[in-house]
Design an enzyme around this catalytic site. Structure first.
Site, short mmCIF file in Angstrom:
data_model
loop_
_atom_site.label_atom_id
_atom_site.label_comp_id
_atom_site.label_asym_id
_atom_site.label_seq_id
_atom_site.Cartn_x
_atom_site.Cartn_y
_atom_site.Cartn_z
N HIS A 58 -6.96 -1.13 0.11
CA HIS A 58 -8.57 -1.18 0.34
C HIS A 58 -8.82 -0.90 1.63
O HIS A 58 -9.87 -0.30 1.92
CB HIS A 58 -8.97 -2.80 -0.13
CG HIS A 58 -10.31 -3.05 0.02
ND1 HIS A 58 -11.43 -2.26 -0.94
CD2 HIS A 58 -11.39 -3.45 1.22
CE1 HIS A 58 -12.57 -2.56 -0.64
NE2 HIS A 58 -12.40 -3.17 0.44
N HIS A 107 -17.46 -3.14 -4.48
CA HIS A 107 -16.84 -4.74 -4.54
C HIS A 107 -16.55 -5.00 -6.20
O HIS A 107 -17.04 -6.04 -6.54
CB HIS A 107 -18.10 -5.68 -4.11
CG HIS A 107 -17.47 -6.30 -2.86
ND1 HIS A 107 -17.87 -7.79 -3.02
CD2 HIS A 107 -16.66 -6.17 -1.91
CE1 HIS A 107 -17.32 -8.42 -2.02
NE2 HIS A 107 -16.67 -7.68 -1.34
#
Length: 752
Positions: A58, A107
């Site tokens: 990420h 997200h």
């Protein structure tokens, strides 16, 4: 995590055989060995915490970097670009001394685990990226993907996500002006919650994430640091979901929009008084990210005392403090003589602020805890020099069979009655139906500068009240197209967002992206990713719209089942005067309807093939980016010169979907005539790209036709705005009442 109460650098050097939980923190064995090699010793627990979150997929983009370089290598020349890839968000010049910053991020994983907080903190994080550039946030957008509309879990995830986006954005006083909602079974268990934000500033107010100037103070301000989100987005988004694993609930951050609102105002006032040398928001990887990135982007080193970090939980270990992703926090670098004034402003806004360190003239990031040095690293090795993987990729074996399963050969309606039934079924299907149930939970008009919002083709915000200068933004992506051909699918997403901006009268300037894919450890997924990036980079070069930044979200799969490759593209455009914008809704009876562009038999990945046949196969529509550019120029000129009163791009659902939406929004029907050379079915349902339908006042018909003819754009008169039905002459007629019932009743019915 630490093996001793104080696992200092000195202690680590003296105890090389101490076992550390590198695998539990998401590091591979060779990655851990690389950390040891970099440091020349085993890491301390605190150093291990930092490397683990910053080297996660990420944060480090370790599987995608080698492909993302194309966005720089193929970047078109652009006078508008002020800040590009590598900062918190891209910045473009929109004229009159104004700059606009915008970005889209994901997200996804947190929003499946905890829909409300996952989505809310997604909005909070992207807004802080905008603030960190020096801009006042002015709007948000939300491209969303959920599982099958009738699946029980969709009733859990969707309302929570929508409430989180609305709750956080509304509390911040930010209008939600755009986005999309798509349902597909491939997103079951892996919803895509992408959030975008736009900010406005003057050119001279741009700020960057760097810590320069030895002796300058490092100030942490905002919320206290707690145990929520420890290793959250950074690790949660770096592995595949598996039902057998324990709940990841503790890894989801908790948001407080009222704290964020104070943080915004506090930060902007500090900017206004020129108090800040460098700034970084605390998002994924928290303090690990902020300290290492500020130090590595600056001209020196940094020394931080972790004891000075304000805590919500006094039992947190130093590793947990470094990994915490507690929300509403930022880090500023301030000259010593300006610290008191900075702290005064924070106190005025009731924002906790603490000096936690200073910039040094060395080249190390040093962090202390209880008097001992627990981190001593070259910050670049943490923030920028992580692993770079050239993952193997290969065109999947099933791709040929998928493309050979041609949607153009599916059974078509055999009568006018069947054609009418399929139109009604299409406009009432979950993906084509009105999303008003969702969008009405968002405030579109707070701040008073929104001029276009959902369900318009793009959202539009006024930047300057006196001149009417404004910006438009559209986000688009079609995972079905990308599954059939990822290269073309990415270009179709770009083309649609570009077209949507141009349709409202704004000139497309630049791109941000959110690239959502399955596991990079699967060569088929990696091929999809590589092809999509190549397609997007080639497309942006051809259209002259540079990629200013974005986000990669990998591991969007459950077990072996990956989502469709879903590159979401945001295009930002500028309009000289928002009063000249073009809406979607039909404005007046008697206006002439024109179809711009060429219509072909293109049904691969189409809404019709999905709704009527539950089919995915064949090839997606062809892309002609030069035609898209020409269409955009025509739409912008026609809007500016008052030749058209409404316009709508043609995409999912084809012409009939666009006409029905314009008719329902305007409360006016349309009579359509099938052009020579086309059958009614292809005319209504084809999803050929590079097309739009416009309503032209009769007084402008000659001028409009002359302009299209002079520029070589195919234009066909297809009907007139009239009455209270949508009629296809010689085929069928549907009342606006019946269409509205089908279009607006679906989503509330599914989610009731």
């Amino acid at each position: 995590m630490s093996r001793t109460p104080l696992d200092t650098v000195e202690h680590a050097a003296a105890t090389p055989d101490v076992e550390l939980p590198w695998a539990e923190l998401g590091l591979k064995k060779d990655e851990y060995e690389r950390v040891v090699e970099i440091l020349g010793r085993r890491p301390t627990g605190a150093e291990l915490a930092m490397y683990s979150v910053m080297w996660s997929e990420h944060c480090s983009y370790k599987s995608s970097k080698v492909h993302l370089r194309q966005f720089g290598e193929k970047a078109p020349q652009s006078d508008a670009m002020l800040v590009g890839i590598g900062e918190n968000a891209g910045v473009v010049d929109v004229g009159q001394g104004y700059a606009v910053t915008f970005k889209v991020e994901s997200h996804n994983h947190p929003s499946y685990v905890e829909p409300y907080q996952g989505a809310a903190t997604g909005v909070g994080g992207i807004v802080r990226d905008i603030i960190a550039m020096g801009a006042r946030p002015v709007a948000v957008v939300d491209p969303l993907r959920f599982g099958a509309a009738d699946h029980p879990d969709t009733k859990r995830v969707l309302p929570g996500v929508v409430a989180g986006i609305g709750g956080y954005g509304n509390c911040l006083g930010l209008p939600n002006i755009g986005g999309e909602v798509v349902f597909d079974a491939c997103y079951q268990g892996n919803p895509l919650v992408n959030a975008g934000a736009i900010g406005v500033m003057r050119h001279e107010d741009i700020h960057l994430a760097k810590a320069s100037g030895a002796g300058n103070k490092v100030i942490l301000y905002g919320a206290r640091t707690g145990g929520d989100g420890i290793g959250g987005a950074s690790i949660l988004a770096s592995e595949t979901f598996d039902d057998a694993k324990p709940s990841k609930r503790p890894a989801v951050q908790v948001g407080d929009p009222f704290q964020e609102k104070l943080l915004i105002e506090c930060t902007l006032e500090a900017f206004q008084e020129k108090l800040v040398v460098g700034i970084q928001d605390l998002g994924a990887a928290g303090l690990s990210c902020a300290t290492s990135e500020l130090a590595s982007n600056g001209s020196g080193g940094m020394r931080v005392t972790l004891d000075d970090v304000p805590l919500r939980d006094s039992t947190l270990s130093p590793e947990e403090i470094l990994m915490s992703e507690s929300q509403e926090r930022m880090c500023a670098v301030v000259e010593p003589e300006k610290v008191d004034r900075f702290l005064e402003i924070c106190e005025k806004w009731d924002v906790i602020a603490t000096v936690i360190g200073e910039v040094t003239d060395g080249d190390r990031l040093e962090i202390f805890w209880h008097g001992g040095k627990i981190v001593d690293v070259d910050p670049r090795t943490v923030a920028h020099d992580g692993p770079v993987y050239e993952r193997p990729y290969a065109r999947p074996e099933w791709q040929d069979a998928l493309q050979a399963d041609d949607a153009n050969k599916l059974p078509r309606p055999q009568s006018s009655g069947e054609l009418k039934d399929q139109v009604l079924k299409l406009v009432g299907s979950p993906n084509q139906a009105s999303k008003q149930w969702i969008t009405q939970q968002y405030d579109h008009f707070v701040q008073g500068n929104t001029v276009l919002a959902q369900p318009e083709d793009s959202g539009m915000i006024r930047v300057d009240e006196e001149s009417g200068l404004g910006v438009a933004i559209a986000t688009d992506g079609n995972g079905r197209y990308a599954k059939l051909d990822p290269y073309t699918g990415a270009q179709l997403a770009l083309a649609e967002a570009y077209r949507n901006v141009a349709t409202t009268g704004a000139k497309p300037l630049a791109v941000s992206d959110c690239l959502n894919f399955g596991s990079p450890e699967d060569p088929a997924v990696m091929w999809q990713f590589a092809e999509a990036v190549r397609g997007l980079a080639d497309g942006c070069l051809q259209l002259g719209t540079p990629v200013t930044g974005g986000n990669v979200s990998l591991y969007n799969q459950t077990g072996e089942a990956a989502i469709h490759p879903t590159p979401v593209v945001a295009v930002l455009g500028v309009i000289d005067d928002v009063a000249r914008r073009t809406p979607v809704a039909f404005q007046e009876d008697g206006q002439l309807l024109y179809l711009l562009g060429d219509t072909r038999e293109e049904f691969g990945g189409s809404a019709w093939s999905q709704v009527v046949h539950d089919h995915l196969g064949g090839l997606p529509p062809k892309v002609d980016l030069e035609r898209e550019r020409l269409l955009g120029e025509i739409l912008i000129s026609a809007s500016r010169d008052g030749m058209i009163d409404s316009a709508h791009d043609l995409s999912d659902g084809g012409l009939v979907q666009a006409v029905v939406e314009s008719a329902l929004l305007g409360g006016r029907g349309a009579r359509l005539v099938v052009p020579d050379g086309l059958d009614a079915f292809t005319f209504l349902f084809s999803e050929s790209a590079g097309r739009a339908v416009v309503a032209v006042p009769r007084s402008e018909e000659v001028r409009f036709n002359d302009m299209c003819g002079a520029r070589g754009l195919p234009v066909t008169r297809i009907g007139v705005v009239d009455g209270e039905t949508v009629e296809v002459q010689g085929e069928f007629s549907l009342s606006l009442t019946d269409l509205r019932e089908a279009h607006e009743g679906t989503i509330p019915g599914l989610l009731a």
